[in-house]
Design a protein around this motif. Structure first.
Motif, PDB file in Angstrom:
ATOM      1  N   LYS A   7      65.745 106.331  54.046  1.00 18.70           N
ATOM      2  CA  LYS A   7      64.409 106.066  54.544  1.00 18.70           C
ATOM      3  C   LYS A   7      64.507 105.243  55.820  1.00 18.70           C
ATOM      4  N   PRO A   8      63.594 105.460  56.754  1.00 15.05           N
ATOM      5  CA  PRO A   8      63.648 104.713  58.015  1.00 15.05           C
ATOM      6  C   PRO A   8      63.519 103.204  57.826  1.00 15.05           C
ATOM      7  N   GLY A   9      62.790 102.729  56.849  1.00 15.56           N
ATOM      8  CA  GLY A   9      62.638 101.291  56.616  1.00 15.56           C
ATOM      9  C   GLY A   9      63.952 100.637  56.200  1.00 15.56           C
ATOM     10  N   ARG A  10      64.730 101.343  55.378  1.00 16.95           N
ATOM     11  CA  ARG A  10      66.027 100.808  54.949  1.00 16.95           C
ATOM     12  C   ARG A  10      67.014 100.750  56.095  1.00 16.95           C
ATOM     13  N   VAL A  11      66.978 101.724  56.961  1.00 17.74           N
ATOM     14  CA  VAL A  11      67.876 101.750  58.117  1.00 17.74           C
ATOM     15  C   VAL A  11      67.560 100.557  59.020  1.00 17.74           C
ATOM     16  N   ALA A  17      70.037  93.268  59.471  1.00 15.51           N
ATOM     17  CA  ALA A  17      71.001  92.433  58.752  1.00 15.51           C
ATOM     18  C   ALA A  17      72.328  92.389  59.492  1.00 15.51           C
ATOM     19  N   TRP A  18      72.796  93.548  59.978  1.00 16.23           N
ATOM     20  CA  TRP A  18      74.036  93.568  60.754  1.00 16.23           C
ATOM     21  C   TRP A  18      73.880  92.793  62.059  1.00 16.23           C
ATOM     22  N   GLY A  19      72.749  92.929  62.690  1.00 15.29           N
ATOM     23  CA  GLY A  19      72.503  92.187  63.939  1.00 15.29           C
ATOM     24  C   GLY A  19      72.481  90.686  63.691  1.00 15.29           C
ATOM     25  N   ALA A  20      71.802  90.261  62.614  1.00 12.78           N
ATOM     26  CA  ALA A  20      71.759  88.832  62.284  1.00 12.78           C
ATOM     27  C   ALA A  20      73.154  88.320  61.955  1.00 12.78           C
ATOM     28  N   GLY A  21      73.926  89.131  61.244  1.00 11.37           N
ATOM     29  CA  GLY A  21      75.311  88.740  60.932  1.00 11.37           C
ATOM     30  C   GLY A  21      76.149  88.599  62.191  1.00 11.37           C
ATOM     31  N   ALA A  22      75.968  89.543  63.121  1.00 10.93           N
ATOM     32  CA  ALA A  22      76.728  89.485  64.372  1.00 10.93           C
ATOM     33  C   ALA A  22      76.333  88.256  65.194  1.00 10.93           C
ATOM     34  N   VAL A  23      75.043  87.934  65.243  1.00  9.94           N
ATOM     35  CA  VAL A  23      74.585  86.741  65.961  1.00  9.94           C
ATOM     36  C   VAL A  23      75.159  85.481  65.322  1.00  9.94           C
ATOM     37  N   PHE A  24      75.179  85.436  63.991  1.00 11.57           N
ATOM     38  CA  PHE A  24      75.730  84.280  63.294  1.00 11.57           C
ATOM     39  C   PHE A  24      77.216  84.123  63.597  1.00 11.57           C
TER      40      PHE A  24
END
Length: 119
Positions: A7-11, A17-24
């Motif tokens: 589903k587009p919402g899950r993507v 989440a990956w972006g936030a992890g990368a920023v962290f």
């Protein structure tokens, strides 16, 4: 079912989440650890302040060394400092002592009061 369509919402949530992890991870690399970037910048400022203080102290020591040399070689300078800072008086001079005795001060105040009323 070979391939599941997501589903587009899950993507979107997964990408966020990956972006936030990368920023962290980037933040942890730049700022994390015992000596982060802000700590290093603060230490540079403190080092500059300490070096300035050290320069002032070296100037003070140089001035004191010059004074010490002058006092140890020039009798007039030594005598002047002894007179100005320590109250040295030559033997042929008259001495005046100032005594801070409360009873003498009270007597002096009463004498002044008497002399002002008689004028």
């Amino acid at each position: 079912m070979a391939g599941k369509s997501q589903k587009p919402g899950r993507v979107l949530v997964r990408r966020l989440a990956w972006g936030a992890g990368a920023v962290f991870v980037l933040w942890a690399l730049v700022e994390g650890g015992e000596y982060g970037t802000t700590d290093l910048l603060a230490q540079r400022e403190e080092k500059a302040q300490l070096e300035a203080d050290l320069g002032l102290l070296r100037d003070t020591v140089a001035a004191l060394d010059a004074t010490l040399k002058q006092v140890s070689t020039d009798d007039f300078t030594m005598e002047r400092i002894a007179r100005e800072e320590h109250g040295l008086v030559k033997s042929e001079k008259e001495l005046l002592y100032w005594i801070d005795d409360p009873s003498q001060k009270a007597r002096a105040d009463s004498v002044r009061a008497d002399s002002t009323t008689t004028d």
